[in-house]
Scaffold this motif. Sequence first.
Motif, mmCIF file in Angstrom:
data_model
loop_
_atom_site.group_PDB
_atom_site.id
_atom_site.type_symbol
_atom_site.label_atom_id
_atom_site.label_comp_id
_atom_site.label_asym_id
_atom_site.label_seq_id
_atom_site.Cartn_x
_atom_site.Cartn_y
_atom_site.Cartn_z
ATOM 1 N N GLY A 70 0.703 -1.226 -0.105
ATOM 2 C CA GLY A 70 0.245 0.149 0.033
ATOM 3 C C GLY A 70 0.819 1.194 0.100
ATOM 4 O O GLY A 70 0.258 2.386 0.145
ATOM 5 N N ALA A 71 2.178 1.097 -0.304
ATOM 6 C CA ALA A 71 3.163 2.258 -0.229
ATOM 7 C C ALA A 71 3.495 2.833 -1.810
ATOM 8 O O ALA A 71 3.161 1.918 -2.490
ATOM 9 C CB ALA A 71 4.153 1.821 0.584
ATOM 10 N N ARG A 72 4.032 3.744 -1.747
ATOM 11 C CA ARG A 72 4.745 4.212 -2.901
ATOM 12 C C ARG A 72 6.425 4.325 -2.961
ATOM 13 O O ARG A 72 6.612 4.900 -1.884
ATOM 14 C CB ARG A 72 4.121 5.481 -3.476
ATOM 15 C CG ARG A 72 2.586 5.470 -4.013
ATOM 16 C CD ARG A 72 2.247 6.645 -4.527
ATOM 17 N NE ARG A 72 2.279 7.819 -3.499
ATOM 18 C CZ ARG A 72 2.914 8.852 -3.766
ATOM 19 N NH1 ARG A 72 3.890 9.239 -4.779
ATOM 20 N NH2 ARG A 72 2.906 10.011 -2.756
ATOM 21 N N PRO A 73 7.201 4.226 -3.766
ATOM 22 C CA PRO A 73 8.383 4.468 -3.796
ATOM 23 C C PRO A 73 8.551 5.722 -4.040
ATOM 24 O O PRO A 73 8.392 6.266 -5.141
ATOM 25 C CB PRO A 73 8.844 3.388 -4.881
ATOM 26 C CG PRO A 73 7.977 2.686 -5.428
ATOM 27 C CD PRO A 73 6.760 3.360 -5.126
ATOM 28 N N ALA A 74 9.465 6.423 -2.873
ATOM 29 C CA ALA A 74 9.414 7.780 -3.079
ATOM 30 C C ALA A 74 10.600 8.294 -4.181
ATOM 31 O O ALA A 74 10.445 9.438 -4.841
ATOM 32 C CB ALA A 74 10.041 8.238 -1.673
ATOM 33 N N THR A 75 11.555 7.132 -4.626
ATOM 34 C CA THR A 75 12.457 7.763 -5.414
ATOM 35 C C THR A 75 12.017 7.810 -7.122
ATOM 36 O O THR A 75 12.482 8.469 -7.855
ATOM 37 C CB THR A 75 13.597 6.791 -5.569
ATOM 38 O OG1 THR A 75 13.171 5.578 -5.545
ATOM 39 C CG2 THR A 75 14.512 6.951 -4.186
ATOM 40 N N LEU A 76 10.925 7.004 -7.041
ATOM 41 C CA LEU A 76 10.347 6.921 -8.444
ATOM 42 C C LEU A 76 9.773 8.094 -8.806
ATOM 43 O O LEU A 76 8.750 8.518 -8.424
ATOM 44 C CB LEU A 76 9.332 5.535 -8.690
ATOM 45 C CG LEU A 76 8.916 5.335 -10.109
ATOM 46 C CD1 LEU A 76 9.968 4.932 -10.955
ATOM 47 C CD2 LEU A 76 7.761 4.159 -9.916
ATOM 48 N N GLY A 77 10.380 8.799 -9.950
ATOM 49 C CA GLY A 77 9.848 10.023 -10.475
ATOM 50 C C GLY A 77 10.505 11.278 -9.749
ATOM 51 O O GLY A 77 10.369 12.535 -10.149
ATOM 52 N N TYR A 78 11.402 11.056 -8.779
ATOM 53 C CA TYR A 78 11.759 12.061 -7.905
ATOM 54 C C TYR A 78 13.043 12.685 -8.711
ATOM 55 O O TYR A 78 14.081 12.351 -9.157
ATOM 56 C CB TYR A 78 12.491 11.557 -6.602
ATOM 57 C CG TYR A 78 13.264 12.689 -5.757
ATOM 58 C CD1 TYR A 78 12.459 13.508 -4.991
ATOM 59 C CD2 TYR A 78 14.435 12.797 -5.630
ATOM 60 C CE1 TYR A 78 13.061 14.419 -4.088
ATOM 61 C CE2 TYR A 78 15.219 13.481 -4.884
ATOM 62 C CZ TYR A 78 14.282 14.296 -4.097
ATOM 63 O OH TYR A 78 14.911 15.767 -3.286
ATOM 64 N N ARG A 79 12.771 13.977 -9.003
ATOM 65 C CA ARG A 79 13.729 14.816 -9.948
ATOM 66 C C ARG A 79 14.205 14.227 -11.227
ATOM 67 O O ARG A 79 15.334 14.089 -11.512
ATOM 68 C CB ARG A 79 14.842 15.360 -9.063
ATOM 69 C CG ARG A 79 14.699 16.074 -8.027
ATOM 70 C CD ARG A 79 15.799 16.688 -7.127
ATOM 71 N NE ARG A 79 15.455 17.523 -6.090
ATOM 72 C CZ ARG A 79 16.326 17.943 -5.274
ATOM 73 N NH1 ARG A 79 17.784 17.617 -5.412
ATOM 74 N NH2 ARG A 79 15.898 18.593 -4.205
ATOM 75 N N GLY A 80 13.140 13.477 -11.731
ATOM 76 C CA GLY A 80 13.446 12.668 -12.827
ATOM 77 C C GLY A 80 14.417 11.188 -12.906
ATOM 78 O O GLY A 80 14.359 10.422 -13.713
ATOM 79 N N TYR A 81 14.317 10.738 -11.648
ATOM 80 C CA TYR A 81 14.733 9.505 -11.213
ATOM 81 C C TYR A 81 13.837 8.402 -11.773
ATOM 82 O O TYR A 81 12.617 8.599 -11.438
ATOM 83 C CB TYR A 81 15.255 9.176 -9.815
ATOM 84 C CG TYR A 81 16.136 8.293 -9.573
ATOM 85 C CD1 TYR A 81 17.396 8.072 -9.711
ATOM 86 C CD2 TYR A 81 15.358 7.081 -9.019
ATOM 87 C CE1 TYR A 81 18.308 6.925 -9.415
ATOM 88 C CE2 TYR A 81 16.325 5.700 -8.547
ATOM 89 C CZ TYR A 81 17.439 6.009 -8.846
ATOM 90 O OH TYR A 81 18.385 4.866 -8.489
ATOM 91 N N THR A 82 14.339 7.486 -12.293
ATOM 92 C CA THR A 82 13.372 6.517 -12.978
ATOM 93 C C THR A 82 13.145 5.147 -12.343
ATOM 94 O O THR A 82 12.539 4.242 -12.617
ATOM 95 C CB THR A 82 13.719 6.319 -14.399
ATOM 96 O OG1 THR A 82 15.039 5.720 -14.540
ATOM 97 C CG2 THR A 82 13.706 7.407 -15.175
#
Length: 275
Positions: A70-82
């Motif tokens: 039920g969580a989201r990965p914080a790094t995904l999409g962070y400042r363009g990180y894929t």
Amino acid sequence: MKTTVTNRQDQDVRRTVEGIRLYDVAEFEGMRRAGRVAAECLDMIGEFVVPGVRTGELDERCHEFMVAAGARPATLGYRGYTKSSCISINHVVCHGIPGDKMLRDGDILNIDVTAILDGWYGDSSRMYVAGRPNRKAERLIHVTHESLMRGIAEVRPGGHFGDIGAAIQSYAEGERMSVVRDFCGHGIGRVFHDEPNVLHYGRRGAGPQIRPGMIFTIEPMVNLGAPQTKTLADGWTAVTRDRSLSAQFEHSIGVTEDGYEIFTLSPAGKFFPDW
């Protein structure tokens, strides 16, 4: 994921001391739940860290685990990180991008995940070994873990952030290793990266005073060689300039009235690698 730049991502108005947010102790429950997802994800991934596996596969497993919780990965999409994690191998200090790289026997690696659950950010990283490490790598992992725990032991109301850095630096350098200066820990909570910057070097009594309600990460990066790093052309991957091995451990910490609480403890007792 580390930063040296404060990035406020919400409009949440809270009490602050020297620009550092203070959370109510009742709100720590949100961090406990988010931190547990991150810790359970890192528990899960350990059995898949073997020679021949690709780092992209490890990242996919981390992504699937966090989403299923039920969580989201914080790094995904962070400042363009894929990607949904950072995976840093051998001389990569931090922000290694998962992909087609295949692990070899004896590789050491840090896996760093941040799970967003109900608006709270649980951030943690650990070291893993594909196969068995050589003696120098084994010792580096031990020293880095001990550096983290010595830094955490300095967290108490009335202390200073410089106490944390001084404890880490004095121990690591006493073991003839170096502490990376280019990246640091950070405030966290309902914001991914917030004040303060938590340095892993310094002097006692320096920096802001530690107060109940503060939430931050401690995440020392320790090198076998010199502390200098450089960032590769991808804009993310940081490596040791002398190509010496690097290691890191990270916990998310909350300051209580009489000490601290670690939100990212391993439920299975797997925080330190087994080989």
